[in-house]
Design an enzyme around this catalytic site. Structure first.
Site, PDB file in Angstrom:
ATOM      1  CE  LYS A 112      27.800  -7.781 -25.876  1.00 34.94           C
ATOM      2  NZ  LYS A 112      27.058  -8.886 -26.516  1.00 34.94           N
ATOM      3  CG  ASN A 113      28.239 -11.476 -24.047  1.00 36.34           C
ATOM      4  OD1 ASN A 113      27.370 -10.699 -24.468  1.00 36.34           O
ATOM      5  ND2 ASN A 113      29.270 -11.847 -24.783  1.00 36.34           N
ATOM      6  CB  CYS A 126      24.298 -13.023 -37.074  1.00 32.55           C
ATOM      7  SG  CYS A 126      25.492 -12.228 -36.015  1.00 32.55           S
ATOM      8  CG  ASP A 169      32.844 -12.731 -28.248  1.00 30.90           C
ATOM      9  OD1 ASP A 169      32.099 -12.853 -27.262  1.00 30.90           O
ATOM     10  OD2 ASP A 169      32.539 -13.141 -29.387  1.00 30.90           O
ATOM     11  NE  ARG A 186      24.171  -4.916 -30.861  1.00 31.41           N
ATOM     12  CZ  ARG A 186      23.794  -6.033 -31.467  1.00 31.41           C
ATOM     13  NH1 ARG A 186      24.012  -6.172 -32.780  1.00 31.41           N
ATOM     14  NH2 ARG A 186      23.228  -7.010 -30.786  1.00 31.41           N
TER      15      ARG A 186
END
Ligand code: EPZ
Length: 425
Positions: A22-23, A117, A308, A400
């Site tokens: 994703k990143n 956030c 993460d 997500r």
């Protein structure tokens, strides 16, 4: 509203195929703004964040189309609009990655300043510092950052912050510098594999970037970039999550499409806990001892232990035989999962940026609330091993960043179901 219903106690066994990162996919999609002609990407994961980036690019005049199996085609059709509005950037912070490409390619970018956030304070001052060093004029206009520059000029700049380097900040400045006049040197650049993947993509489009993957990155500006065909690297955070899923259930899991060299700090810690992670050809095999050792873990910029995976590691250490210490050095407030894990019978005590994890014999199923992407993955892992039923609410957080998460777990023998609640939770 969807939730996961999990019946704990199943040992995971089998093989899981990992998705593209994703990143890496998000900034590489944003980089299509820089290119003449079509860009073809392979290994693009099917995630809500990817769809949000797609919507954002469509509004910025980039057409996108998808084919099954993770192929996406992107092409700039119209360069009029330079405004990335609040509605989309508020949904996904990585939306700020269009800032550098718009500025250097179209001479202007108006991007909504990302708001608050769940994982903590996330300013973009370093992004702006870097882009202004390249010659941009900056202004704040009703919550948007307005950047303007006829042509950016290469320079030597330092991009380190109080918590070390910035991943998307490095991406933004590197993309802007790729079409600037002259040479740019970024000192204290982020070394994450996703940043190196973006640099490799840009070089495949005709850029001249060296030093990526190290803290000193050099960009020789070029006149133009041409679209290319490129495959995104596998997702190391998804890999780490499935390795820990195998370990926490005392299972035997084989990972396909996994670049173990991107996870050495994680493997090092897991081996200390008593988890075996072995390379077998192009695959990775995971198994674990029944008795898990307590350890100390500190999150750091790459190649250190990734923030993460902090929550997922905490879920595992809840079952270690003794006290562990987890220190969060990137987002000191990234502990929304602590209270929820305690609801499952964990014994966690937060003291500033550190959590003391007192190991327990077992976790007990309960209803818990997901708050952000990685915290929700940790709650699912805890539910897989907890006695009885666990219900994880707000799984939209998981969608997500994890492609087909529950289906992959089901294929490994987990008892997990995606359900829909009539009433909003
Ligand atoms: C990227 O976010 C990742 N997101 C995050 O993953 C990841 O947690 C983070 O890097 C750290 O590894 C994407 O790549 C899309 P940073 P980013 O700028 O770039 C401070 C996930 O779960 N900082 O490297 O936004 C900042 O507050 C997500 O997939 C400044 O002070 O993170 C933080 O403490 C969550 N000023 C630290 O630096 C700035 O201008 C690192 O942030 C920028 C950052």
């Amino acid at each position: 509203m969807e939730y996961f219903q999990i019946s704990g106690g199943k040992r995971l066994r089998g093989t899981v195929e990992l998705s593209g990162a994703k990143n890496a996919a998000l900034p590489i999609m944003a980089a299509s703004i820089l290119c003449e002609g079509e860009v073809t990407l392979h290994g693009v994961p099917d995630l809500t964040d990817v769809r949000t980036m797609e919507k954002l690019l469509n509004r910025l005049g980039v057409s996108t189309s998808r084919e099954s199996g993770g192929t996406m085609r992107l092409k700039v059709e119209d360069e009029m609009n330079c405004h990335a509005d609040y509605e989309l950037v508020a949904q996904m912070r990585a939306g700020v990655c269009v800032m550098g490409p718009l500025l250097t390619k179209r001479g202007k970018s108006q991007v909504s300043l990302p708001g608050g956030c769940a994982i903590g304070d996330r300013p973009i001052n370093l992004h702006l510092q870097g882009l202004q060093a390249l010659g941009a004029d900056a202004d704040l206009v009703s919550g948007d950052v307005l950047l303007k520059a006829k042509r950016l000029t290469g320079t030597e700049l330092f991009l380190g912050g109080p918590f070390g380097s910035t991943v998307t900040g490095t991406a933004n400045v590197m993309m802007a510098a790729s079409l600037a006049e002259g040479r740019t040197i970024i000192e204290s650049a982020a070394c994450e594999p996703e940043v190196a993947d973006l640099a490799n993509f840009l070089n495949a489009c005709g850029a001249n970037i060296t030093g990526h993957g190290t803290p000193r990155l050099t960009v020789e500006g070029v006149k133009k970039l041409e679209g290319c065909e490129y495959t995104i690297i596998p997702d190391r955070i998804e890999a780490g999550t499935f390795i820990i899923a195998g370990a926490i259930t005392n299972g035997e899991v084989r990972l396909r499409n996994c670049r173990l060299e991107h996870l050495l700090a994680v493997v090092d810690r897991l081996r200390q806990v008593g988890v075996n992670v072995e390379r077998e050809g192009h695959e990775v095999m995971v198994s674990s001892a029944r008795r898990l050792e307590p350890i100390a873990v500190t999150s750091q910029p790459y190649p250190g232990f990734p923030t993460d995976l902090q929550a997922q590691m905490m879920a595992l250490l809840c079952l270690a035989d003794g006290n562990s210490i987890i220190t969060e050095k990137i987002y000191p407030d990234r502990f929304m999962h602590v209270g929820e894990l305690n609801r499952l019978g964990a014994r966690l005590r937060k003291e500033g940026p550190t959590v003391i994890v007192e190991g327990v014999k077992r976790l007990i199923g309960a209803q818990v609330m997901a708050s952000d992407l990685r915290a929700s993955a940790a709650l699912v892992l805890a539910g897989l091993v907890a006695k009885g039923e666990t219900r994880v609410n707000r799984v939209y957080h998981i969608d997500r960043g994890y492609e087909k998460f529950e289906r992959k777990l089901l294929a490994l023998g987990a008892d997990i179901e995606r359900c829909t609640a009539d009433e909003p939770d």
